[in-house]
Design a protein around this motif. Structure first.
Motif, short mmCIF file in Angstrom:
data_model
loop_
_atom_site.label_atom_id
_atom_site.label_comp_id
_atom_site.label_asym_id
_atom_site.label_seq_id
_atom_site.Cartn_x
_atom_site.Cartn_y
_atom_site.Cartn_z
N SER A 50 79.09 3.39 1.61
CA SER A 50 77.53 3.41 1.26
C SER A 50 77.35 3.49 -0.32
N LYS A 51 78.36 4.41 -1.33
CA LYS A 51 78.14 5.12 -2.51
C LYS A 51 77.88 3.92 -3.72
N ALA A 52 79.16 3.01 -2.99
CA ALA A 52 79.05 1.39 -4.08
C ALA A 52 78.93 0.54 -3.17
N ILE A 53 77.37 0.40 -2.67
CA ILE A 53 76.41 -0.08 -1.81
C ILE A 53 74.96 -0.01 -2.79
N VAL A 58 71.21 -3.86 1.33
CA VAL A 58 71.01 -4.38 2.68
C VAL A 58 69.94 -4.64 3.48
N LYS A 59 69.58 -6.13 4.07
CA LYS A 59 68.70 -5.65 4.38
C LYS A 59 68.33 -6.38 5.60
N SER A 61 68.32 -9.11 7.27
CA SER A 61 69.05 -10.10 7.15
C SER A 61 70.76 -10.00 7.68
N ASP A 62 70.83 -8.99 6.63
CA ASP A 62 72.38 -8.72 6.50
C ASP A 62 73.19 -8.24 8.03
N LEU A 63 72.64 -7.69 8.81
CA LEU A 63 72.25 -7.11 10.46
C LEU A 63 73.06 -8.20 10.76
N ALA A 64 74.23 -8.27 12.38
CA ALA A 64 74.12 -8.81 13.15
C ALA A 64 73.54 -8.11 14.04
N SER A 65 73.15 -9.40 15.18
CA SER A 65 72.14 -8.86 16.22
C SER A 65 72.94 -8.32 17.25
#
Length: 259
Positions: A50-53, A58-59, A61-65
């Motif tokens: 998480s530190k590298a993001i 992350v929105k 739309s980037d997450l899988a259903s």
């Protein structure tokens, strides 16, 4: 005549050490070919944390259903949630998806009333069975709920308030005139729904209306409740586009408890 010169061969250890040095040097000197050249298989497993993001990168739309669950089992065995506190509100909950088992004691109380459309089916019993439950009040083993339905054969609109228990031998003291059989009888988990009615009314004519209210005492080993319940029936009037509680055949329920 001088003695022949003997050639000195490198030892096996020196060869291995030299080879390792060459390999290490060639590995450290390898560079990525250019911008956009890093691919998924270039990254070691769990190397991106998480530190590298970047924050906010992350929105949705980037997450899988279906990838975000309500709870998960952490590595230490402690259950943790993926959702922030108060993240799920009424607008995100599908109508009718919650049952009394999902609610805390006294969490539901329709003091301001709740209007629901009628479910239609041929025959009173079938219409009652098909009508969804609308939870009005939940406390310990006790659930009070309403149903609104139309018998298309008889042409009548029904509104009924029921009580259900998950505990044996619950005392229900309903006043005379209600459909609960006899009053002062023990309610059981297996008691049929038609015998668990606390309050009911019916209206047949088109455009008709009816109302009823009552106070019921319910006593179990865990709870002692005084429940005030009321209902109102609105029969559809073809001449009117809508009634006081919306269009069509509808029922208005209200329930509150002291205890």
């Amino acid at each position: 005549m001088s003695a022949p010169r003997r050639s000195r061969r490198p030892s096996a250890g020196l060869l291995v050490a030299s080879l390792a040095l060459v390999l290490a040097a060639s590995g450290s000197s390898t560079a990525l070919p250019g911008r956009g050249s890093v691919k998924a298989d270039d990254l070691a497993k769990n190397s991106v944390t998480s530190k590298a993001i970047r924050a906010g990168a992350v929105k949705s739309s980037d997450l899988a259903s279906g990838s975000v669950g309500s709870t998960a089992l952490a590595q230490d065995g402690v259950r943790s949630t993926h959702l922030a506190d108060n993240a799920v509100r009424g607008a995100e909950v599908q109508d009718g998806s919650l049952s009394a088992a999902d609610l805390a004691d006294h969490a539901v109380s329709s003091k301001n009333g709740v209007a629901i459309p009628a479910t239609a089916a041929p025959g009173e019993s079938e219409a009652r069975d098909n009508a969804p439950e609308r939870a009005l009040l939940a406390a310990g083993p006790i659930t009070v709920y309403g149903k609104c339905f139309v018998d298309t054969v008889g042409g009548r609109l029904h509104a009924e308030v029921f009580v259900r228990t998950s505990e044996a031998d619950v005392l229900v003291n309903a006043p005379a005139g209600t459909s609960y059989p006899g009053g002062n009888v023990f309610l059981q988990p297996a008691t049929p729904e038609a015998q668990r009615t606390l309050l009911d009314d019916v209206v047949a004519p088109v455009g008709g209306a009816a109302t009823q209210q009552s106070t019921i005492t319910i006593v179990s080993a865990q709870e002692h409740l005084t429940v005030s319940a009321s209902l109102f029936l609105q029969r559809r009037d073809p001449a009117e586009p809508t009634g006081p509680y919306g269009a069509g055949d509808r029922c208005l329920f209200g329930a509150s408890s002291v205890g």
